[in-house]
Design a protein around this motif. Structure first.
Motif, PDB file in Angstrom:
ATOM      1  N   LEU A  14       1.261  -1.171  -0.130  1.00  0.00           N
ATOM      2  CA  LEU A  14      -0.138   0.133  -0.441  1.00  0.00           C
ATOM      3  C   LEU A  14       0.702   1.154   0.222  1.00  0.00           C
ATOM      4  CD1 LEU A  14      -2.847  -1.271   2.852  1.00  0.00           C
ATOM      5  CD2 LEU A  14      -2.942  -0.993  -0.081  1.00  0.00           C
ATOM      6  N   ARG A  15       2.221   1.103  -0.114  1.00  0.00           N
ATOM      7  CA  ARG A  15       2.643   2.215   0.165  1.00  0.00           C
ATOM      8  C   ARG A  15       2.492   3.156  -1.517  1.00  0.00           C
ATOM      9  NH1 ARG A  15       6.151   4.378   3.371  1.00  0.00           N
ATOM     10  NH2 ARG A  15       8.240   5.723   3.031  1.00  0.00           N
ATOM     11  N   CYS A  16       3.237   4.256  -1.574  1.00  0.00           N
ATOM     12  CA  CYS A  16       3.145   4.880  -3.295  1.00  0.00           C
ATOM     13  C   CYS A  16       3.790   6.133  -2.662  1.00  0.00           C
ATOM     14  CB  CYS A  16       1.353   5.247  -3.476  1.00  0.00           C
ATOM     15  SG  CYS A  16       1.297   5.824  -4.947  1.00  0.00           S
ATOM     16  N   HIS A  17       4.969   6.284  -3.904  1.00  0.00           N
ATOM     17  CA  HIS A  17       5.454   7.008  -3.428  1.00  0.00           C
ATOM     18  C   HIS A  17       4.811   8.214  -4.493  1.00  0.00           C
ATOM     19  CE1 HIS A  17       8.497   6.229  -0.857  1.00  0.00           C
ATOM     20  NE2 HIS A  17       8.722   5.000  -1.084  1.00  0.00           N
ATOM     21  N   TRP A  18       4.252   9.681  -4.024  1.00  0.00           N
ATOM     22  CA  TRP A  18       3.425  10.959  -5.320  1.00  0.00           C
ATOM     23  C   TRP A  18       4.719  10.847  -6.167  1.00  0.00           C
ATOM     24  CZ3 TRP A  18      -1.252  12.243  -5.460  1.00  0.00           C
ATOM     25  CH2 TRP A  18      -2.883  11.686  -4.844  1.00  0.00           C
ATOM     26  N   VAL A  19       5.326  11.385  -7.093  1.00  0.00           N
ATOM     27  CA  VAL A  19       6.747  12.067  -8.215  1.00  0.00           C
ATOM     28  C   VAL A  19       5.940  12.222  -9.414  1.00  0.00           C
ATOM     29  CG1 VAL A  19       8.869  11.420  -8.693  1.00  0.00           C
ATOM     30  CG2 VAL A  19       7.932   9.741  -6.918  1.00  0.00           C
ATOM     31  N   GLN A  49      -6.641  11.954  -3.909  1.00  0.00           N
ATOM     32  CA  GLN A  49      -6.609  11.952  -5.442  1.00  0.00           C
ATOM     33  C   GLN A  49      -5.757   9.753  -4.307  1.00  0.00           C
ATOM     34  OE1 GLN A  49      -4.574  13.872  -7.081  1.00  0.00           O
ATOM     35  NE2 GLN A  49      -4.117  12.416  -9.183  1.00  0.00           N
ATOM     36  N   PHE A  50      -4.651   9.865  -3.438  1.00  0.00           N
ATOM     37  CA  PHE A  50      -4.007   8.670  -3.788  1.00  0.00           C
ATOM     38  C   PHE A  50      -4.691   7.569  -3.208  1.00  0.00           C
ATOM     39  CE2 PHE A  50      -2.557   5.776   0.064  1.00  0.00           C
ATOM     40  CZ  PHE A  50      -1.574   5.634  -1.077  1.00  0.00           C
ATOM     41  N   LEU A  51      -5.872   7.937  -2.459  1.00  0.00           N
ATOM     42  CA  LEU A  51      -7.166   7.190  -1.830  1.00  0.00           C
ATOM     43  C   LEU A  51      -7.946   6.728  -3.660  1.00  0.00           C
ATOM     44  CD1 LEU A  51      -7.494   7.765   0.948  1.00  0.00           C
ATOM     45  CD2 LEU A  51      -6.708   5.653   0.837  1.00  0.00           C
ATOM     46  N   GLU A  52      -8.336   7.559  -3.933  1.00  0.00           N
ATOM     47  CA  GLU A  52      -9.356   7.140  -5.100  1.00  0.00           C
ATOM     48  C   GLU A  52      -8.409   6.638  -6.440  1.00  0.00           C
ATOM     49  OE1 GLU A  52     -12.290   7.836  -5.797  1.00  0.00           O
ATOM     50  OE2 GLU A  52     -13.408  10.062  -4.788  1.00  0.00           O
ATOM     51  N   GLU A  53      -7.528   6.432  -6.272  1.00  0.00           N
ATOM     52  CA  GLU A  53      -6.326   5.638  -7.493  1.00  0.00           C
ATOM     53  C   GLU A  53      -6.296   3.871  -6.920  1.00  0.00           C
ATOM     54  OE1 GLU A  53      -2.339   7.939  -8.124  1.00  0.00           O
ATOM     55  OE2 GLU A  53      -4.604   9.408  -9.396  1.00  0.00           O
ATOM     56  N   LEU A  54      -6.016   4.755  -5.225  1.00  0.00           N
ATOM     57  CA  LEU A  54      -5.340   3.035  -4.996  1.00  0.00           C
ATOM     58  C   LEU A  54      -7.021   1.929  -5.658  1.00  0.00           C
ATOM     59  CD1 LEU A  54      -3.767   1.559  -2.790  1.00  0.00           C
ATOM     60  CD2 LEU A  54      -4.748   2.879  -1.322  1.00  0.00           C
ATOM     61  N   VAL A  55      -7.861   2.839  -4.401  1.00  0.00           N
ATOM     62  CA  VAL A  55      -9.387   1.799  -4.717  1.00  0.00           C
ATOM     63  C   VAL A  55      -9.464   1.585  -5.729  1.00  0.00           C
ATOM     64  CG1 VAL A  55     -11.222   1.953  -3.785  1.00  0.00           C
ATOM     65  CG2 VAL A  55     -10.155   3.251  -1.628  1.00  0.00           C
ATOM     66  N   SER A  56      -9.267   2.323  -6.908  1.00  0.00           N
ATOM     67  CA  SER A  56     -10.169   2.030  -8.060  1.00  0.00           C
ATOM     68  C   SER A  56      -8.915   0.322  -8.628  1.00  0.00           C
ATOM     69  CB  SER A  56      -9.929   2.874  -8.914  1.00  0.00           C
ATOM     70  OG  SER A  56     -10.578   4.227  -8.610  1.00  0.00           O
ATOM     71  N   ALA A  57      -7.931   0.479  -8.424  1.00  0.00           N
ATOM     72  CA  ALA A  57      -7.292  -0.311  -8.870  1.00  0.00           C
ATOM     73  C   ALA A  57      -7.089  -1.837  -7.944  1.00  0.00           C
ATOM     74  CB  ALA A  57      -5.469  -0.683  -8.178  1.00  0.00           C
ATOM     75  N   PHE A  90       2.968   8.629   0.468  1.00  0.00           N
ATOM     76  CA  PHE A  90       1.485   7.738   1.474  1.00  0.00           C
ATOM     77  C   PHE A  90       1.195   6.599   1.669  1.00  0.00           C
ATOM     78  CE2 PHE A  90      -0.722  11.972   0.691  1.00  0.00           C
ATOM     79  CZ  PHE A  90      -0.476  12.838  -0.668  1.00  0.00           C
ATOM     80  N   SER A  91       1.168   6.868   2.519  1.00  0.00           N
ATOM     81  CA  SER A  91       0.791   5.247   3.103  1.00  0.00           C
ATOM     82  C   SER A  91       0.203   4.632   4.089  1.00  0.00           C
ATOM     83  CB  SER A  91       2.258   4.379   3.671  1.00  0.00           C
ATOM     84  OG  SER A  91       2.293   4.873   5.634  1.00  0.00           O
ATOM     85  N   LEU A  92      -1.122   3.451   3.985  1.00  0.00           N
ATOM     86  CA  LEU A  92      -1.401   3.020   5.044  1.00  0.00           C
ATOM     87  C   LEU A  92      -1.496   2.496   5.951  1.00  0.00           C
ATOM     88  CD1 LEU A  92      -5.119   1.598   2.789  1.00  0.00           C
ATOM     89  CD2 LEU A  92      -4.518   4.085   3.700  1.00  0.00           C
ATOM     90  N   GLN A  93      -1.955   3.187   7.092  1.00  0.00           N
ATOM     91  CA  GLN A  93      -1.523   2.083   8.748  1.00  0.00           C
ATOM     92  C   GLN A  93      -2.366   0.779   9.201  1.00  0.00           C
ATOM     93  OE1 GLN A  93       1.566   4.008   9.790  1.00  0.00           O
ATOM     94  NE2 GLN A  93       1.348   3.851   7.480  1.00  0.00           N
ATOM     95  N   GLY A  94      -1.631  -0.423   9.366  1.00  0.00           N
ATOM     96  CA  GLY A  94      -2.355  -1.187  10.085  1.00  0.00           C
ATOM     97  C   GLY A  94      -3.418  -1.671   9.270  1.00  0.00           C
ATOM     98  N   ARG A 105      -0.846   7.505   6.736  1.00  0.00           N
ATOM     99  CA  ARG A 105       0.208   8.542   6.743  1.00  0.00           C
ATOM    100  C   ARG A 105       0.715   9.474   5.764  1.00  0.00           C
ATOM    101  NH1 ARG A 105       6.132   7.048   7.621  1.00  0.00           N
ATOM    102  NH2 ARG A 105       5.959   8.505   9.849  1.00  0.00           N
ATOM    103  N   VAL A 106       0.833  10.697   6.080  1.00  0.00           N
ATOM    104  CA  VAL A 106       1.569  11.231   4.590  1.00  0.00           C
ATOM    105  C   VAL A 106       2.415  12.173   5.244  1.00  0.00           C
ATOM    106  CG1 VAL A 106       0.805  13.311   3.712  1.00  0.00           C
ATOM    107  CG2 VAL A 106      -0.944  12.372   3.990  1.00  0.00           C
ATOM    108  N   ARG A 107       3.493  11.821   5.162  1.00  0.00           N
ATOM    109  CA  ARG A 107       4.951  11.612   5.231  1.00  0.00           C
ATOM    110  C   ARG A 107       6.099  12.843   4.143  1.00  0.00           C
ATOM    111  NH1 ARG A 107       9.489   7.417   5.222  1.00  0.00           N
ATOM    112  NH2 ARG A 107      11.162   8.228   6.611  1.00  0.00           N
ATOM    113  N   CYS A 108       6.479  13.821   5.035  1.00  0.00           N
ATOM    114  CA  CYS A 108       7.854  14.697   3.987  1.00  0.00           C
ATOM    115  C   CYS A 108       8.728  14.200   4.300  1.00  0.00           C
ATOM    116  CB  CYS A 108       6.969  16.060   4.381  1.00  0.00           C
ATOM    117  SG  CYS A 108       8.762  17.190   3.561  1.00  0.00           S
ATOM    118  N   THR A 109       9.769  14.091   3.515  1.00  0.00           N
ATOM    119  CA  THR A 109      11.527  13.286   4.033  1.00  0.00           C
ATOM    120  C   THR A 109      12.702  14.921   3.353  1.00  0.00           C
ATOM    121  OG1 THR A 109      11.837  11.829   1.958  1.00  0.00           O
ATOM    122  CG2 THR A 109      10.883  10.642   4.079  1.00  0.00           C
TER     123      THR A 109
END
Length: 251
Positions: A14-19, A49-57, A90-94, A105-109
């Motif tokens: 479920l981990r996706c990097h938005w690039v 937008q992240f969840l829409e694409e994730l759920v559709s897939a 972006f990643s889903l937790q548990g 979880r939204v994360r900036c590195t």
């Protein structure tokens, strides 16, 4: 019984990097526009937008028919986070699937790293088998007893059934009221043979079959082993129920 029960327990990556311009695991991902700070509206939009694409897939890959809705919970309007010099992650937790109540979880590195949990709810609507009127325990379900009604299955923790043919002819395990959504625990296979009934005992292998009259000494559904009296020899044997009035004994 083999009732279809939609339980969404497949493990997903479920981990996706938005690039920018780089396809991600579940579709094209996009970077969040950079500014001096990131506010709640930007976070909600990107999370949506992240969840829409994730759920559709997920639905397409799992061959799940239904419509879905993604709702991102409101964030504190005073929230301001430092702009991220790298694409947000972006990643889903548990959670093993992107349906139901989620924590994203939204994360900036980037130069000024930060992380934030964004609550969300993904609703999945499917037609499920529902009683149209009350039925008593041990009733056999008929086509006129049920209908398909669209429900948010993300809330149905006890399971559900989407095919009417998997319910018709089954026996209820308890009294149920009108508009009750049927679950596998409400149903059991109806007896094909009743105690005291005369049955046909089949025995043999391959093309050689011997049939003889018998008497069922207990109730039995298809596939169950029951005790049967052979009316010719008066012997009591164990035989497997194969259909109404039919049992099969091993040689």
């Amino acid at each position: 019984m083999n009732a279809t029960m939609t339980t969404f327990r497949r493990h997903l990556a479920l981990r996706c990097h938005w690039v920018l311009l780089l396809p991600a695991l579940f579709g094209a991902c996009h970077s969040v526009a950079q500014s001096q700070s990131i506010g709640p509206e930007q976070l909600i939009g990107a999370s949506q937008q992240f969840l829409e694409e994730l759920v559709s897939a997920h639905l397409q890959r799992s061959s799940i028919q239904g419509r879905h809705e993604v709702e991102i919970s409101r964030l504190d309007p005073r929230l301001r986070l430092a702009e991220c010099t790298r694409p947000l992650e972006f990643s889903l937790q548990g959670q093993g699937h992107p349906i139901g109540r989620l924590s994203l979880r939204v994360r900036c590195t980037g130069t000024t790293p930060w992380a934030l949990l964004v609550p969300a709810h993904v609703r999945l609507y499917q037609p499920v088998v529902t009683l149209v009127h009350p039925l008593q325990r041990n009733s056999l379900v008929q086509a006129s007893d049920i209908s398909l009604v669209e429900q948010d299955v993300s809330l149905l923790r006890q399971g559900f059934i989407t095919e009417t043919q998997q319910v018709i002819g089954q026996k209820l395990t308890r009294n149920l009221g009108a508009n009750q959504i049927l679950t596998p625990s409400h149903l059991q296979q109806a007896e094909a043979v009743r105690k005291g009934e005369h049955v046909v005992i089949s025995a043999g292998t391959g093309s050689i079959k011997v049939k003889m009259p018998g008497e069922a000494l207990s109730d039995g559904a298809v596939g169950q082993q029951i005790r049967v009296r052979n009316l010719r020899s008066e012997r009591i044997i164990r035989a497997r129920v194969t259909g109404p009035g039919q049992v099969e004994a091993g040689m």
